[in-house]
Design a protein around this motif. Structure first.
Motif, mmCIF file in Angstrom:
data_model
loop_
_atom_site.group_PDB
_atom_site.id
_atom_site.type_symbol
_atom_site.label_atom_id
_atom_site.label_comp_id
_atom_site.label_asym_id
_atom_site.label_seq_id
_atom_site.Cartn_x
_atom_site.Cartn_y
_atom_site.Cartn_z
ATOM 1 N N THR A 160 21.234 -25.418 47.145
ATOM 2 C CA THR A 160 20.079 -26.157 46.276
ATOM 3 C C THR A 160 20.806 -27.158 45.372
ATOM 4 O O THR A 160 21.871 -26.576 44.695
ATOM 5 C CB THR A 160 19.387 -25.099 45.648
ATOM 6 O OG1 THR A 160 18.701 -24.308 46.470
ATOM 7 C CG2 THR A 160 18.081 -26.145 44.972
ATOM 8 N N PRO A 161 20.435 -28.256 45.352
ATOM 9 C CA PRO A 161 19.623 -29.145 46.398
ATOM 10 C C PRO A 161 19.885 -29.051 47.768
ATOM 11 O O PRO A 161 21.339 -28.684 47.885
ATOM 12 C CB PRO A 161 19.733 -30.525 45.644
ATOM 13 C CG PRO A 161 20.024 -30.509 44.495
ATOM 14 C CD PRO A 161 21.038 -29.178 44.156
ATOM 15 N N ALA A 221 6.446 -26.328 43.713
ATOM 16 C CA ALA A 221 7.549 -26.306 42.678
ATOM 17 C C ALA A 221 8.753 -25.927 43.358
ATOM 18 O O ALA A 221 9.890 -26.402 43.252
ATOM 19 C CB ALA A 221 7.281 -25.444 41.614
ATOM 20 N N GLU A 225 15.410 -31.579 44.992
ATOM 21 C CA GLU A 225 15.792 -32.218 43.839
ATOM 22 C C GLU A 225 16.911 -31.580 43.035
ATOM 23 O O GLU A 225 17.754 -31.999 42.261
ATOM 24 C CB GLU A 225 14.931 -32.864 42.912
ATOM 25 C CG GLU A 225 13.859 -33.683 43.549
ATOM 26 C CD GLU A 225 14.466 -35.117 44.338
ATOM 27 O OE1 GLU A 225 15.430 -35.375 43.673
ATOM 28 O OE2 GLU A 225 14.137 -35.420 45.280
ATOM 29 N N GLY A 226 16.588 -30.113 43.054
ATOM 30 C CA GLY A 226 17.420 -29.395 42.188
ATOM 31 C C GLY A 226 17.096 -29.119 40.632
ATOM 32 O O GLY A 226 15.853 -29.630 40.356
ATOM 33 N N GLY A 227 17.652 -28.440 39.741
ATOM 34 C CA GLY A 227 17.095 -28.531 38.353
ATOM 35 C C GLY A 227 18.200 -29.430 37.551
ATOM 36 O O GLY A 227 18.972 -30.200 37.839
ATOM 37 N N GLU A 239 10.135 -28.736 45.871
ATOM 38 C CA GLU A 239 10.687 -29.854 44.736
ATOM 39 C C GLU A 239 12.102 -29.540 44.165
ATOM 40 O O GLU A 239 13.044 -30.428 44.209
ATOM 41 C CB GLU A 239 9.734 -30.243 43.575
ATOM 42 C CG GLU A 239 10.212 -31.310 42.877
ATOM 43 C CD GLU A 239 9.323 -31.796 41.960
ATOM 44 O OE1 GLU A 239 9.640 -32.544 41.075
ATOM 45 O OE2 GLU A 239 8.315 -30.819 41.639
ATOM 46 N N PHE A 240 12.258 -28.161 43.876
ATOM 47 C CA PHE A 240 13.527 -27.861 43.403
ATOM 48 C C PHE A 240 14.509 -27.740 44.424
ATOM 49 O O PHE A 240 15.747 -27.846 44.252
ATOM 50 C CB PHE A 240 13.486 -26.226 42.704
ATOM 51 C CG PHE A 240 14.673 -25.768 42.032
ATOM 52 C CD1 PHE A 240 15.282 -26.136 40.943
ATOM 53 C CD2 PHE A 240 15.208 -24.749 43.103
ATOM 54 C CE1 PHE A 240 16.469 -25.593 40.401
ATOM 55 C CE2 PHE A 240 16.743 -24.192 42.241
ATOM 56 C CZ PHE A 240 16.976 -24.913 41.212
ATOM 57 N N ARG A 241 14.097 -27.317 45.670
ATOM 58 C CA ARG A 241 14.940 -27.393 46.974
ATOM 59 C C ARG A 241 15.320 -28.588 47.218
ATOM 60 O O ARG A 241 16.591 -28.894 47.444
ATOM 61 C CB ARG A 241 14.157 -26.665 48.141
ATOM 62 C CG ARG A 241 14.820 -26.784 49.447
ATOM 63 C CD ARG A 241 16.049 -25.800 49.708
ATOM 64 N NE ARG A 241 16.393 -25.777 51.025
ATOM 65 C CZ ARG A 241 17.888 -25.540 51.234
ATOM 66 N NH1 ARG A 241 18.546 -25.200 50.255
ATOM 67 N NH2 ARG A 241 18.170 -25.670 52.385
#
Length: 209
Positions: free
Chosen positions: A198-199, A85, A92-94, A88-90
């Motif tokens: 981030t991203p 997770a 695509e971001g939030g 993926e956050f790194r």
């Protein structure tokens, strides 16, 4: 003569009965295709004397009990999922990073060197240098450095905001994105170390946006 006719009569009657029974065969015993079975309403019950059709086993879980995880295995699985997770956050971001305008703002910041990346490092130097135990010259230099960093961040933020506004208006004239929120998003990214953004950056320093 009459006896010859009588002998043939039971045969004809028997053949008629056989043909009739074949024509009136119970449709409940006929095979049903999966398409016909899926078309039937829920709660349908097959007629008497008919076997319930078996559904195909494709996609079903294999039979057998699942072995419960040990405490160490469960901990390792949670750690692995957290790592996935985070990765993926790194990449695509939030939710706050979604939208073409935000992608453009990130690329504008990532394509240039920003004064803000030195802001926190400079703040640490200023904090140490402004200590009362330091010589007066060091304290004066620390205060001047703090002022220079503050002015540099302000000027850099204005330049970044102007470039973002120009590009957004040119590429997304019908945008509903609030520009103030977009500017703040870009400025906060500009004062973050490049490796911690981030991203993660998708353009190199000096690239055309």
């Amino acid at each position: 003569m009459h006896r010859a006719r009588d002998v043939g009569y039971p045969c004809r009657v028997l053949s008629l009965f056989r043909r009739k029974s074949a024509d009136l065969a119970d449709p409940a015993t006929e095979p049903v295709t999966p398409a016909e079975e899926d078309a039937r309403p829920r709660g349908y019950t097959p007629g008497k004397g008919r076997q319930t059709p078996k559904r195909p086993a494709t996609g079903r879980r294999p039979a057998g009990a699942t072995k419960p995880l040990t405490k160490e295995e469960a901990k390792a699985l949670r750690r692995e999922r957290r790592a996935e997770a985070a990765a993926e956050f790194r990449r695509e971001g939030g939710p706050r990073d979604r939208g073409p305008e935000r992608v453009l703002a990130r690329n504008v910041v990532d394509s240039r060197r920003t004064v803000g990346t030195w802001f926190f490092g400079g703040a640490l130097v200023v904090l140490i240098g402004s200590n009362q135990m330091m010589p007066e010259a060091i304290r004066l230099a620390s205060n001047l450095l703090w002022g220079a960093l503050a002015v540099g961040v302000v000027i850099d933020s204005v330049l970044i905001s102007r470039k973002i506004k120009k590009l957004v208006m040119a590429r997304f004239p019908q945008t509903t994105q609030r520009m103030g929120s977009l500017y703040l998003y870009a400025i906060m990214r500009a004062i973050t170390f490049r490796k911690l953004r981030t991203p993660e950056p998708r353009v190199a320093i000096g690239d055309q946006v």
